[in-house]
Design a protein around this motif. Structure first.
Motif, short mmCIF file in Angstrom:
data_model
loop_
_atom_site.label_atom_id
_atom_site.label_comp_id
_atom_site.label_asym_id
_atom_site.label_seq_id
_atom_site.Cartn_x
_atom_site.Cartn_y
_atom_site.Cartn_z
N GLU A 241 64.54 61.95 79.57
CA GLU A 241 65.46 60.94 80.06
C GLU A 241 66.43 61.52 81.08
O GLU A 241 66.50 62.73 81.25
CB GLU A 241 66.23 60.36 78.88
N PRO B 106 55.04 50.17 75.39
CA PRO B 106 54.00 49.77 74.44
C PRO B 106 52.63 49.74 75.10
O PRO B 106 52.52 49.56 76.31
CB PRO B 106 54.42 48.36 74.07
N SER C 81 53.34 46.59 68.38
CA SER C 81 54.47 46.55 69.30
C SER C 81 54.75 45.14 69.81
O SER C 81 55.74 44.88 70.45
CB SER C 81 54.22 47.47 70.49
N PRO D 71 59.90 45.53 70.13
CA PRO D 71 60.19 46.65 71.02
C PRO D 71 60.75 47.83 70.22
O PRO D 71 61.45 47.63 69.24
CB PRO D 71 61.24 46.09 71.97
N SER D 72 60.40 49.02 70.65
CA SER D 72 60.77 50.19 69.87
C SER D 72 61.67 51.11 70.69
O SER D 72 61.40 51.39 71.85
CB SER D 72 59.48 50.89 69.46
N GLY D 73 62.74 51.54 70.10
CA GLY D 73 63.65 52.43 70.81
C GLY D 73 64.35 53.37 69.84
O GLY D 73 64.04 53.39 68.66
N SER E 57 78.44 54.64 77.42
CA SER E 57 77.12 55.10 77.87
C SER E 57 76.37 53.99 78.61
O SER E 57 76.76 52.83 78.59
CB SER E 57 76.32 55.56 76.68
N GLN F 217 75.31 51.14 76.43
CA GLN F 217 76.45 50.31 76.06
C GLN F 217 76.89 49.44 77.24
O GLN F 217 77.27 48.29 77.07
CB GLN F 217 77.61 51.17 75.58
N LEU G 66 67.23 51.61 82.90
CA LEU G 66 67.72 52.27 81.68
C LEU G 66 66.76 53.36 81.22
O LEU G 66 65.58 53.34 81.53
CB LEU G 66 67.86 51.24 80.56
N ASP G 67 67.30 54.29 80.44
CA ASP G 67 66.45 55.34 79.89
C ASP G 67 65.45 54.78 78.91
O ASP G 67 65.70 53.78 78.24
CB ASP G 67 67.32 56.37 79.20
N ALA G 68 64.31 55.46 78.83
CA ALA G 68 63.21 54.97 78.02
C ALA G 68 63.61 54.70 76.58
O ALA G 68 63.21 53.69 76.00
CB ALA G 68 62.06 55.97 78.08
N SER G 69 64.40 55.58 75.99
CA SER G 69 64.69 55.42 74.57
C SER G 69 65.65 54.26 74.32
O SER G 69 65.72 53.73 73.22
CB SER G 69 65.25 56.71 73.99
N ILE G 70 66.41 53.83 75.34
CA ILE G 70 67.38 52.75 75.19
C ILE G 70 66.72 51.40 75.41
O ILE G 70 67.16 50.38 74.91
CB ILE G 70 68.53 52.94 76.20
N ARG G 71 65.65 51.43 76.21
CA ARG G 71 64.95 50.23 76.59
C ARG G 71 64.61 49.31 75.40
O ARG G 71 64.89 48.11 75.42
CB ARG G 71 63.68 50.70 77.32
N GLY G 72 64.05 49.91 74.37
CA GLY G 72 63.64 49.12 73.21
C GLY G 72 64.81 48.42 72.54
O GLY G 72 64.69 47.27 72.11
N GLU G 73 65.95 49.10 72.46
CA GLU G 73 67.13 48.53 71.82
C GLU G 73 67.61 47.29 72.58
O GLU G 73 67.97 46.29 71.99
CB GLU G 73 68.26 49.56 71.81
N GLY H 123 65.12 44.46 72.18
CA GLY H 123 65.28 43.93 70.82
C GLY H 123 66.49 43.01 70.73
O GLY H 123 66.44 41.95 70.10
N GLY I 261 54.55 45.58 80.00
CA GLY I 261 54.85 46.06 78.65
C GLY I 261 56.06 45.34 78.09
O GLY I 261 56.12 45.02 76.90
N ASN J 78 56.31 43.08 74.78
CA ASN J 78 57.33 43.37 73.77
C ASN J 78 58.13 42.14 73.34
O ASN J 78 58.49 42.03 72.16
CB ASN J 78 58.34 44.40 74.30
N GLU K 273 49.93 51.60 80.74
CA GLU K 273 49.95 51.30 79.31
C GLU K 273 48.68 50.60 78.82
O GLU K 273 48.53 50.38 77.64
CB GLU K 273 51.15 50.43 78.94
#
Lengths: 321, 317
Positions: free
Chosen positions: A42, A257, A264, A268-270, B139, B142, B168-175, B178, B199, B203, B243
């Protein structure tokens, strides 16, 4: 076989008002001739800093230690003249954001010809221009566009001009830093296909940097995932993507996904939280505050990169074969 | 049947000779996430601006709850942009930023309470922790939540989200995805999300509409459309998404043509793999593909593709 590029214990430290901030904290890897390595992670994980450090492109005031061996020579201790030559003929870099990297008031052909003439890799101007048109052809830009200015080209074409320019002096290594991030899907596919073709035809080695793991899996044989300035997992790319052993890699792989995967769908997964601030890294494993699997021991010490599967390594105490 | 929240009827928006939107029918239902997928130059942004009432139709109309859309609907129609850092005023606190929409509509209720509720709904809990912070003190993830809270504070009926996770960063995307899905499920809000990210559609979207050069060329429920796309453009797009695995890549040559020079016949025909492979010839429709514009998909269509080959195969099969 000797490695084309051998990075040994590379550290990069920024000096800021908050004191010294380590951006890259002891990274080592090797790249074989014709090999391709994908660097994922990231923003703030150190991947772009590392790419720039490899070619010594970081501004003054930043401390770089370790070794970056390109063939036999250490880039970090090279004399300026030698460095200038190596930057085009040994290794070249393609940045994201092609609009800013090109000179708006110079025709694209002249921008590609310039390094060729400067480094005398062709005997004269005429030959240099012929080579420039050749290169543009290889990246799918017809000869009649060579006399265009950057603004006359589309975003995808400009990105391909940058690739052609990077290849001007026939380097052995191409470093591509998010080269397709700003592009549309179909154009991204076109650019990736160009890179793949070049790699096959000229045995070009590549370091490919992005946060999109699935793009890397598609382009690179090997994958390294970075977190907080270190490599936390690496191995053959399919294996790392499909059977990640580090919980951070698992989260990154799940972030994009697979279409058609029922799990998925509508789910969505994070990860909780944000990437850590390099100036204030958590103690122990820097990933532990966000890690879904963390146990008490994770707070004690930063785990080293150790085997976690066949040909795969991970920096996680829970990822052991 | 539920009344549509937004109805777009035979919409045309021209800028001089450029036909940015060139015949679009579309309905957005309350409580659904509709993904509008397309590349740059497909007319997505112009369509969104017309729904906000910020761009006037050359012909056709946009109805919001049965009335012609104009900028006065703005409290009911809110927007979430791609880059949260650029969308937030760096000199304002989170509480001032979120309250802005209320101030514009001269909200008579309890502002502090409305702001706190919006922040909690956007997942910034407890809200007191964020009220006095400035954008640079929080962040990236946020910040995008603050943008969403600012959009939700007027309790809109429709949220227009333009690539809400692309920066956004990949790991934040899902949040964040959601969160959007959760807002729809709990409040009955409708979200029209503009993206090139299939994708993302997989989702969170209930339906997908694919745009090409000013038209919607395929529409359908997400799973059906992404599992078995019909239009050759949708098929090609899906084949190049990293994907999707195990699909043979179909890289189209060139780029979307200039909207000032929309090709005759089917607007996709100069790049169409079905026509190029001779398949149209075998189906006896090649002349049609080159000379006759497929009908505009109606707003009531549940699953349709604007393609002569798809129609010919359906008739034959």
């Amino acid at each position: 076989m000797t490695a084309l590029l051998s990075v040994r214990d590379l550290t990069v430290t920024y000096r800021t008002s908050q004191g010294e901030v380590p951006a890259v904290r002891g990274v080592s890897f090797e790249l074989e001739p014709g090999g391709s390595l994908g660097l994922a992670g990231e923003s703030g994980c150190g991947k772009s800093t590392m790419a720039n450090a490899i070619l010594r492109l970081l501004p003054a005031g930043i401390t770089t230690t370790g070794e970056v061996l390109l063939g036999e020579e250490d880039v970090l201790t090279m004399k300026p003249g030698r460095l200038r030559a190596v930057r085009w003929t040994g290794a070249a870099i393609v940045f994201q954001g092609a609009l800013h990297a090109l000179n708006p008031v110079q025709r694209v052909i002249d921008q590609i010809t310039e390094p060729i003439i400067l480094h005398k890799t062709e005997p004269d101007k005429k030959a240099a221009e012929k080579r420039a048109v050749d290169l543009l052809g290889q990246v799918g830009i017809p000869a009649n566009r060579a006399e265009d200015y950057p603004h006359q080209l589309s975003g995808g074409q400009r990105q391909r001009v940058l690739i052609a320019m990077a290849l001007a002096c026939d380097p052995d290594l191409l470093i591509a830093d998010e080269p397709t991030t700003a592009l549309d899907l179909m154009v991204q596919a076109q650019v990736l296909a160009v890179l793949e073709k070049l790699r096959a035809e000229r045995q070009l080695s590549m370091i490919f940097i992005t946060h999109d793991l699935s793009v890397l899996t598609y382009v690179c044989d090997r994958l390294a995932v970075m977190y907080a300035g270190r490599i936390v997992e690496r191995g053959p790319s399919d294996q790392v993507f499909e059977r990640p052993t580090h919980p951070y890699t698992r989260a990154l792989a799940a972030a994009f996904p697979t279409i058609g995967d029922r799990e998925s769908r509508m789910n969505p997964s994070g990860l909780k939280g944000d990437p850590p601030d390099p100036a204030a890294l958590p103690a122990g494993c820097p990933f532990h505050p966000r890690c879904p699997d963390a146990i008490d021991r994770c707070r004690d010490a930063e785990p080293p990169l150790l085997p976690s599967g066949p040909a795969q390594e991970a920096a996680c105490i829970l990822a052991r074969p | 049947m539920t009344e549509a929240l937004v109805v777009v009827e035979d919409l045309h928006i021209h800028f001089g000779a450029a036909r940015a939107v060139d015949g679009v029918n579309l309905a957005v239902m309350p409580g659904e996430v509709l993904a509008l997928v397309g590349e740059s130059g497909s007319g997505k942004t112009t369509l969104i601006r017309a729904i906000q009432g910020l761009t006037h139709p050359t012909s056709g109309k946009v109805l919001f709850e049965g009335k012609e859309a104009d900028a006065r609907h703005l409290p009911d129609v809110q927007m979430v942009f791609q880059d949260p850092t650029g969308a937030l005023n760096p000199r304002r606190t989170v509480s001032e930023i979120v309250a802005e929409g209320l101030r514009i509509e001269k909200f008579k209720g309890n502002e502090a309470e409305a702001v706190s509720t919006a922040l909690s709904r956007a997942g910034l809990r407890p809200p007191e922790r964020f009220l006095r912070r400035f954008p640079h003190e929080i962040s990236g993830g946020q910040r995008q939540r603050v943008v969403i809270a600012g959009a939700m504070v007027t309790e809109p009926r429709l949220l227009l989200a333009d690539e809400p996770v692309a920066s956004l960063d990949a790991s934040i995307r899902g949040e964040i995805l959601g969160l959007l899905r959760n807002l729809v499920d709990t409040t009955g809000l409708a979200v029209l999300v503009v993206t090139h990210d299939l994708g993302l559609a997989w989702n969170i979207a209930d339906r997908v509409a694919v745009m090409y050069l000013g038209r919607i060329i395929e529409v359908g429920p997400t799973e059906e459309l992404l599992d078995s796309p019909k239009h050759p453009y949708t098929k090609a797009l899906l084949s190049v998404v990293p994907e999707t695995r195990g699909m043979e890549q179909q890289i189209l040559s060139g780029e979307i043509p200039d909207p000032k020079r929309i090709p005759s016949g089917c607007r996709f025909h100069p790049r169409c793999p079905v026509l190029q492979s001779g398949e149209s010839e075998r189906l006896g429709i090649a002349e049609r593909c080159r000379g006759e514009d497929p009908a505009i998909i109606s707003a009531a269509a549940t699953r349709e593709a604007a393609c002569w080959a798809v129609k010919a195969i359906a008739v034959a099969g």
